[in-house]
Write a protein that holds these residues in place. Structure first.
Motif, PDB file in Angstrom:
ATOM      1  N   ALA A 140       0.822  -1.210   0.000  1.00  0.00           N
ATOM      2  CA  ALA A 140       0.000   0.000   0.000  1.00  0.00           C
ATOM      3  C   ALA A 140       0.857   1.262   0.000  1.00  0.00           C
ATOM      4  N   LYS A 141       2.074   1.132   0.501  1.00  0.00           N
ATOM      5  CA  LYS A 141       2.941   2.315   0.605  1.00  0.00           C
ATOM      6  C   LYS A 141       3.223   2.933  -0.759  1.00  0.00           C
ATOM      7  N   THR A 142       3.212   2.100  -1.803  1.00  0.00           N
ATOM      8  CA  THR A 142       3.490   2.644  -3.129  1.00  0.00           C
ATOM      9  C   THR A 142       2.243   2.581  -4.004  1.00  0.00           C
ATOM     10  N   SER A 143       1.055   2.566  -3.387  1.00  0.00           N
ATOM     11  CA  SER A 143      -0.177   2.416  -4.167  1.00  0.00           C
ATOM     12  C   SER A 143      -1.143   3.561  -3.920  1.00  0.00           C
ATOM     13  N   GLN A 144      -1.988   3.804  -4.932  1.00  0.00           N
ATOM     14  CA  GLN A 144      -3.078   4.775  -4.753  1.00  0.00           C
ATOM     15  C   GLN A 144      -4.444   4.091  -4.778  1.00  0.00           C
ATOM     16  N   VAL A 145      -4.564   3.084  -5.661  1.00  0.00           N
ATOM     17  CA  VAL A 145      -5.876   2.470  -5.847  1.00  0.00           C
ATOM     18  C   VAL A 145      -5.828   1.001  -5.433  1.00  0.00           C
ATOM     19  N   GLY A 146      -6.787   0.596  -4.603  1.00  0.00           N
ATOM     20  CA  GLY A 146      -6.873  -0.797  -4.180  1.00  0.00           C
ATOM     21  C   GLY A 146      -8.251  -1.347  -4.495  1.00  0.00           C
ATOM     22  N   VAL A 147      -8.282  -2.604  -4.939  1.00  0.00           N
ATOM     23  CA  VAL A 147      -9.568  -3.229  -5.261  1.00  0.00           C
ATOM     24  C   VAL A 147      -9.734  -4.476  -4.406  1.00  0.00           C
ATOM     25  N   VAL A 148     -10.926  -4.633  -3.843  1.00  0.00           N
ATOM     26  CA  VAL A 148     -11.246  -5.881  -3.148  1.00  0.00           C
ATOM     27  C   VAL A 148     -12.197  -6.664  -4.028  1.00  0.00           C
ATOM     28  N   VAL A 149     -11.862  -7.920  -4.283  1.00  0.00           N
ATOM     29  CA  VAL A 149     -12.766  -8.779  -5.044  1.00  0.00           C
ATOM     30  C   VAL A 149     -13.590  -9.564  -4.034  1.00  0.00           C
ATOM     31  N   GLY A 150     -14.877  -9.295  -3.976  1.00  0.00           N
ATOM     32  CA  GLY A 150     -15.754  -9.968  -3.029  1.00  0.00           C
ATOM     33  C   GLY A 150     -16.447  -8.943  -2.145  1.00  0.00           C
ATOM     34  N   GLY A 151     -17.771  -8.889  -2.195  1.00  0.00           N
ATOM     35  CA  GLY A 151     -18.527  -7.919  -1.412  1.00  0.00           C
ATOM     36  C   GLY A 151     -19.257  -8.574  -0.263  1.00  0.00           C
ATOM     37  N   GLY A 152     -18.686  -9.644   0.258  1.00  0.00           N
ATOM     38  CA  GLY A 152     -19.265 -10.291   1.437  1.00  0.00           C
ATOM     39  C   GLY A 152     -18.704  -9.650   2.691  1.00  0.00           C
ATOM     40  N   LEU A 153     -18.966 -10.366   3.794  1.00  0.00           N
ATOM     41  CA  LEU A 153     -18.550  -9.860   5.091  1.00  0.00           C
ATOM     42  C   LEU A 153     -17.046  -9.566   5.163  1.00  0.00           C
ATOM     43  N   LEU A 154     -16.249 -10.578   4.743  1.00  0.00           N
ATOM     44  CA  LEU A 154     -14.800 -10.412   4.823  1.00  0.00           C
ATOM     45  C   LEU A 154     -14.290  -9.374   3.825  1.00  0.00           C
ATOM     46  N   GLY A 155     -14.924  -9.354   2.654  1.00  0.00           N
ATOM     47  CA  GLY A 155     -14.527  -8.405   1.623  1.00  0.00           C
ATOM     48  C   GLY A 155     -14.676  -6.981   2.112  1.00  0.00           C
ATOM     49  N   LEU A 156     -15.783  -6.715   2.807  1.00  0.00           N
ATOM     50  CA  LEU A 156     -15.991  -5.361   3.310  1.00  0.00           C
ATOM     51  C   LEU A 156     -15.004  -5.025   4.428  1.00  0.00           C
ATOM     52  N   GLU A 157     -14.650  -6.036   5.231  1.00  0.00           N
ATOM     53  CA  GLU A 157     -13.591  -5.834   6.231  1.00  0.00           C
ATOM     54  C   GLU A 157     -12.301  -5.411   5.537  1.00  0.00           C
ATOM     55  N   THR A 208     -14.766 -10.787 -13.100  1.00  0.00           N
ATOM     56  CA  THR A 208     -13.428 -10.491 -13.604  1.00  0.00           C
ATOM     57  C   THR A 208     -12.981 -11.601 -14.549  1.00  0.00           C
ATOM     58  N   GLN A 209     -12.687 -11.224 -15.780  1.00  0.00           N
ATOM     59  CA  GLN A 209     -12.281 -12.246 -16.753  1.00  0.00           C
ATOM     60  C   GLN A 209     -10.785 -12.469 -16.750  1.00  0.00           C
ATOM     61  N   CYS A 210     -10.039 -11.385 -16.601  1.00  0.00           N
ATOM     62  CA  CYS A 210      -8.597 -11.560 -16.492  1.00  0.00           C
ATOM     63  C   CYS A 210      -7.969 -10.317 -15.899  1.00  0.00           C
ATOM     64  N   ILE A 211      -6.726 -10.475 -15.438  1.00  0.00           N
ATOM     65  CA  ILE A 211      -5.964  -9.343 -14.904  1.00  0.00           C
ATOM     66  C   ILE A 211      -4.742  -9.154 -15.810  1.00  0.00           C
ATOM     67  N   GLU A 212      -4.635  -7.968 -16.371  1.00  0.00           N
ATOM     68  CA  GLU A 212      -3.530  -7.690 -17.315  1.00  0.00           C
ATOM     69  C   GLU A 212      -2.759  -6.478 -16.843  1.00  0.00           C
ATOM     70  N   PRO A 213      -1.609  -6.225 -17.422  1.00  0.00           N
ATOM     71  CA  PRO A 213      -0.917  -4.966 -17.106  1.00  0.00           C
ATOM     72  C   PRO A 213      -1.780  -3.785 -17.535  1.00  0.00           C
ATOM     73  N   GLY A 214      -1.853  -2.748 -16.675  1.00  0.00           N
ATOM     74  CA  GLY A 214      -2.696  -1.605 -16.992  1.00  0.00           C
ATOM     75  C   GLY A 214      -1.904  -0.464 -17.612  1.00  0.00           C
ATOM     76  N   ILE A 215      -2.591   0.649 -17.851  1.00  0.00           N
ATOM     77  CA  ILE A 215      -1.927   1.794 -18.464  1.00  0.00           C
ATOM     78  C   ILE A 215      -1.571   2.832 -17.404  1.00  0.00           C
ATOM     79  N   GLU A 216      -2.590   3.189 -16.595  1.00  0.00           N
ATOM     80  CA  GLU A 216      -2.310   4.187 -15.560  1.00  0.00           C
ATOM     81  C   GLU A 216      -1.821   3.548 -14.259  1.00  0.00           C
ATOM     82  N   HIS A 217      -2.251   2.318 -14.029  1.00  0.00           N
ATOM     83  CA  HIS A 217      -1.812   1.579 -12.841  1.00  0.00           C
ATOM     84  C   HIS A 217      -1.296   0.229 -13.306  1.00  0.00           C
ATOM     85  N   PRO A 218      -0.513  -0.446 -12.456  1.00  0.00           N
ATOM     86  CA  PRO A 218       0.114  -1.690 -12.916  1.00  0.00           C
ATOM     87  C   PRO A 218      -0.881  -2.783 -13.315  1.00  0.00           C
TER      88      PRO A 218
END
Lengths: 842, 102
Positions: A140-157, A208-218
């Motif tokens: 997180a120290k070198t990140s701006q945007v974080g995504v959580v996959v899963g909107g259940g109890l633990l995901g919201l935690e 989510t179908q796949c995770i690829e290298p991004g343009i603005e973020h990794p």
């Protein structure tokens, strides 16, 4: 030789099993060894998110290793089990082989990560262990945007954790709503709104179908045609899967979709091997909560010890929690899937509250409930649901706000004995009640002997209510002992001190108490000693008893400085004296304010300035105002018949006389008085502990009034008194209050609690029904006769003056007391201002 | 080891504040002459006041109560009884020939 018992896994459930084994004495028959793949002993995974507050893993620790070593239990960390050999009855690790007679599998679960191409990227994480959290924090120290996959109890935690780390946070959920398992669509909508209001972006129905290298973020998560989201890190929290690999390879029976099959005693298909917690599958169900895991641990331990043959009967999955500050509760059939079930809704968009009841077709039984934004009804509804209790005629009352102030909750008396109160430790009402009957009369005792409310703590209020109800049933009055050092009320202690003529705290605690005392009993005894014998309170033997206010004869303020309030009897002051107050304030740069009691308060005195300030004040004829003590404070007055065209009598004259008579009298709490010169009541005497109002025929005496937090109009005790009688009654009244009140009980509350009330008080004070009057008057005369101005005594005593320094070994001042200017006077600097000022100095 | 004050400078069952290398240390003396030293800074009120608190025992621990809002701190460990996350630094004190050293 002892048999060998091996526990595989040291999570919360594995640890709970060991605790149960110790309690049941299994350590007598078994040599217990715990093998754990993790680097640290069991910790509280339920509270994992708390790790972000302190970053101290020790705060989450559950294990007292001393008890393990005392019972000779071996705990091997960093020791993953590689295989189980059922024929040889052996467990293999990388280095060793262990023999077993009984094996307990508490291997838990692992986070499910969907098999999306690209999920192995080092910027993808899961959320389960302290090590996972450390990795997320580092990323997180070198990140701006974080995504959580899963909107259940633990995901919201996890989403909460990412926002705490300062990330721009998104939640991506496959289902059309958040927390789809626990709450219905409408509740999910409201939850979503509330969470979005906290700056978390929610994306539902996204696969989510796949995770690829991004343009603005990794990283770029692709959802479909042209739909994507870029991020610096991704946390997968899409559910759990049982950790059953070891069981599988050694041939234990698993469920079709994984999980180690167990019977009602938690035995696997091999009766010498048990499985407990999230790795176990009971009647085709996995239980992903800690409470059922604890139950399994207990049942397995009991089964081994042979003391009880309790069966696992499944567990209720109702939950109540706070997610990112949003209260969420879910009970039973929250979705109302039962055929013909009836639904009752309450919705308040303004307040952000949604509640739903699911009842049986006849409306008599509660089948489920959803609560968003307000979970105060949760315990009540849960008990109705768990115990299958009959609902009231109009069940909507259970979730409607009580407009009439009527409480809709069922009383604890209505709960059946079998009602489970603490689900973490499976404690029912009957167990709590019998603990109370066997002598546990405080919450601490109950916790110690039943463990109830020592888990998540959600049942604390209910446990307390049941305890109090049971105590009442038993006819036991809840003890009002002063504190743990004295098994007496203040009134009893006063009586002992008076009758046995005890003069010091040491005598009192030696003869009637235990231990060293505390900040409750010490000032209380100091006050009683002062009320009885009126000794100088800073004498060496009394010094350590006094609150800081009394110890330094000033009112301590928030920054550790003191305020100074000289006595101004009746509020009457000469211009010369008023000038002295101004001069003192100017010389020592003090903030000045007129008080409600018609005097002047001087703020911002440093402890080392107090003697010099008081030297000036005493020289000018001032006395201490006892504003720092639980004592008589002021007698306020209106200007009275001397000047006022409506005045009936000299209220100022009487106020000065009364104030000088009772000044310095110490009491259970502060005492305020007032005298008004006519019924217009400009001195507001009816809001005071003692109020006097002039009439055409003498004085009316009012008692037990109060302003402040709980205003109370004073009661008329007697009318048209001459001055001598008035003073006599006040003498008796004050001493009777001092003798019988509780610690920190104002006269208003005292009268409300006094059995017989005002009539009884009148009988004691006026008719002398207890034959006490003469004694009370003598006691008061003694106090008046031994009055001294504590500040005058102090400034003449070099030994006492020694304490008025900030440092015992330096003349320096406390550099943390800093003032700034506001409206031409000083005020304490805020922390921010202090920081700014100190950076200027450097 | 730094000299702070004479034992007699501390009234039994009370505390004083001593300056030690620019730090404020609260030094407490019980009636039996046990001496304890903690930070003088009260993290709750953010004021240097703990030396002025009342001493006593709670749950078999010797404690001082903050004079501002009455939180209790274990005199031996500095641990706050009301908030497990708060712990003051505690210091070793030596008494030699009637003098107190840190």
């Amino acid at each position: 030789m002892k048999k060998r018992l091996i526990v595989v896994g040291h999570g919360m459930v594995g640890h709970h099993f060991v605790c149960q084994a110790i309690t049941l004495g299994l350590t007598e028959q078994y040599q217990i060894t715990v093998l754990s793949a993790e680097p640290r002993p069991a910790y509280d995974r339920v509270q994992l998110t708390r790790y972000f507050d302190t970053l101290n893993a020790q705060d989450l620790n559950l294990v007292d290793t001393d008890i393990y070593s005392e019972k000779n239990i071996q705990l091997l960390l960093n020791t993953p089990v590689t295989a189980i050999d059922r024929e040889q009855k052996q467990v293999h690790t990388e280095q060793d082989i262990f023999d077993f007679d009984i094996l307990i599998l508490a291997t838990g679960s692992y986070p499910f990560v969907p098999n999306v191409p690209g999920h192995q990227d080092p910027r993808c994480f899961v959320y389960r262990t302290i090590e996972d959290l450390d990795a997320i924090i580092a990323a997180a120290k070198t990140s701006q945007v974080g995504v959580v996959v899963g909107g259940g109890l633990l995901g919201l935690e996890a989403a909460k954790a990412l926002t705490t780390l300062g990330l721009n946070t998104h939640v991506v959920e496959f289902a059309p709503q958040l927390m789809a398992v626990q709450i219905d669509a409408q509740g999910g909508d409201l939850l979503r709104k509330k969470i979005e209001a906290l700056n978390v972006k929610v994306h539902t129905q996204k696969n989510t179908q796949c995770i690829e290298p991004g343009i603005e973020h990794p990283l770029r998560m692709k959802f479909g045609e042209d739909q994507f989201l870029e991020a610096d890190l991704i946390v997968f929290s899409a559910g759990i899967r049982p950790q059953d690999q070891l069981a599988k390879t050694c041939g234990l029976t698993l469920g079709e979709r994984g999980g180690i099959r167990i019977n009602d005693y938690c035995q696997t298909s091999d009766p010498t091997i048990y499985a407990i917690g999230e790795c176990a599958l009971w009647q085709n169900r996995i239980f992903g909560l800690v409470a059922p895991g604890y139950q399994m641990a207990t049942i397995a331990a009991q089964h081994l010890s042979g003391v009880e043959n309790k069966k696992f009967e499944g567990a209720d999955m109702s939950t109540k929690l706070k997610l990112m500050g949003v209260d969420v509760g879910s009970i039973g059939d929250a979705h109302g899937r039962a055929p013909d079930s009836q639904h009752i809704f309450y919705q308040n968009p303004q307040k952000g509250i949604y509640k739903k009841l699911v009842t049986s077709v006849d409306g008599k039984q509660l089948l489920g409930a959803v609560l968003i934004g307000d979970t105060t009804d949760y315990s009540n509804l849960l008990q109705l649901y768990l115990n299958n209790m009959t609902l009231p005629e109009e069940p909507e009352g259970l979730i409607l706000p009580s407009l009439s102030g009527k409480n809709n909750a069922l009383g604890v008396a209505a709960l059946p004995d079998t009602a489970q109160i603490c689900s973490c430790y499976n404690v029912n009402k009957a167990t709590l009640c019998s603990a109370v009957r066997e002598g546990a009369h405080s919450l601490t005792d109950i916790k110690n002997c039943t463990s109830a409310s020592t888990g998540c703590g959600g049942c604390t209020q209910l446990v307390k209510d049941i305890m109090q109800h049971e105590l009442k049933q038993l006819g036991i009055t809840v003890n009002n002992h002063l504190c743990s050092h004295f098994s007496y009320t203040r009134q009893e202690l006063y009586h002992l001190i008076r009758v046995e003529e005890l003069k010091t705290f040491d005598q009192v605690i030696a003869q009637h108490g235990r231990g060293l005392g505390c900040d409750i009993c010490k000032p209380t005894v100091a006050s009683i000693l002062a009320s009885c014998w009126n000794d100088y309170i800073l004498k060496t033997e009394h010094a350590g008893l006094q609150d800081s206010n009394d110890y330094f004869l000033g009112n301590i303020q928030k920054d550790g400085s003191y305020s100074v309030v000289p006595r101004v009897p009746g509020g009457e002051i000469t211009p010369d004296k008023l000038i002295v107050l101004g001069e003192v304030a100017k010389q020592f740069n003090l903030y000045t304010k007129i008080t409600g009691g018609q005097r002047v308060d001087l703020f911002g005195a440093r402890v080392e300035q107090l003697p010099a300030i008081w030297r000036m004040l005493v020289d000018a004829g001032f006395e201490t105002g006892h504003a720092y003590g639980k004592a008589v404070r002021t007698v306020k007055s209106c200007v009275g018949s001397t000047w006022c065209r409506y005045g009936v009598d000299d209220s100022v004259g009487l106020a000065i006389e009364v104030e000088n008579r009772y000044k310095g009298l110490r009491s259970p709490h502060k005492i305020k008085m007032a005298v008004s010169g006519c019924t217009r009541e400009c001195a507001e005497a009816q809001s005071k502990d003692v109020g006097v109002i002039a009439t055409e025929h003498g004085w009316n005496l009012y008692v037990c009034g109060n302003g402040g937090m709980r205003p109370r109009h004073a009661d008329l005790l007697a009318s048209d008194l001459d001055k001598e009688t008035l003073i006599r009654y006040v003498d008796r009244f004050l001493m009777f209050y001092i003798r019988t009140a509780d610690r920190l009980q104002r006269t208003s509350v005292w009268l409300e609690k006094l059995e017989g009330g005002l009539d009884y008080l009148r009988k004691v004070i006026i008719d002398d029904s207890l034959g006490l009057a003469a004694q009370l008057e003598t006691e008061m005369a003694n106090i008046i006769g031994t009055y001294q101005c504590e500040w005058k005594t102090t400034i003449e005593d070099p030994i006492r003056l020694k304490r008025f320094t900030h440092f015992v070994n330096s003349k320096r001042s406390d550099d943390n007391i800093v003032f700034v200017q506001e409206r031409q006077q000083i005020r304490p600097a805020t922390q921010t201002e202090k920081a700014q000022l100190s950076s200027l100095e450097v | 080891m730094q000299y702070l004050c004479q034992l007699d400078d501390i009234v039994p069952n009370t505390g004083v504040c001593a300056l030690y290398k620019d730090k404020q240390i609260a030094v407490f003396r019980l009636a039996d002459n046990r001496i304890f030293a903690l930070d003088n800074y009260d993290p709750f009120s953010q004021a240097n006041v703990l030396s002025r608190g009342i001493l006593g025992d709670l749950d078999n621990q010797v404690v001082v109560a903050s004079p501002i809002h009455k939180q209790h701190f274990n005199l031996e460990s500095g641990q706050c009884l009301e908030d497990e996350k708060i712990k003051l630094t505690s210091y070793a004190v030596i008494i030699k020939e009637g003098a107190v050293y840190l």
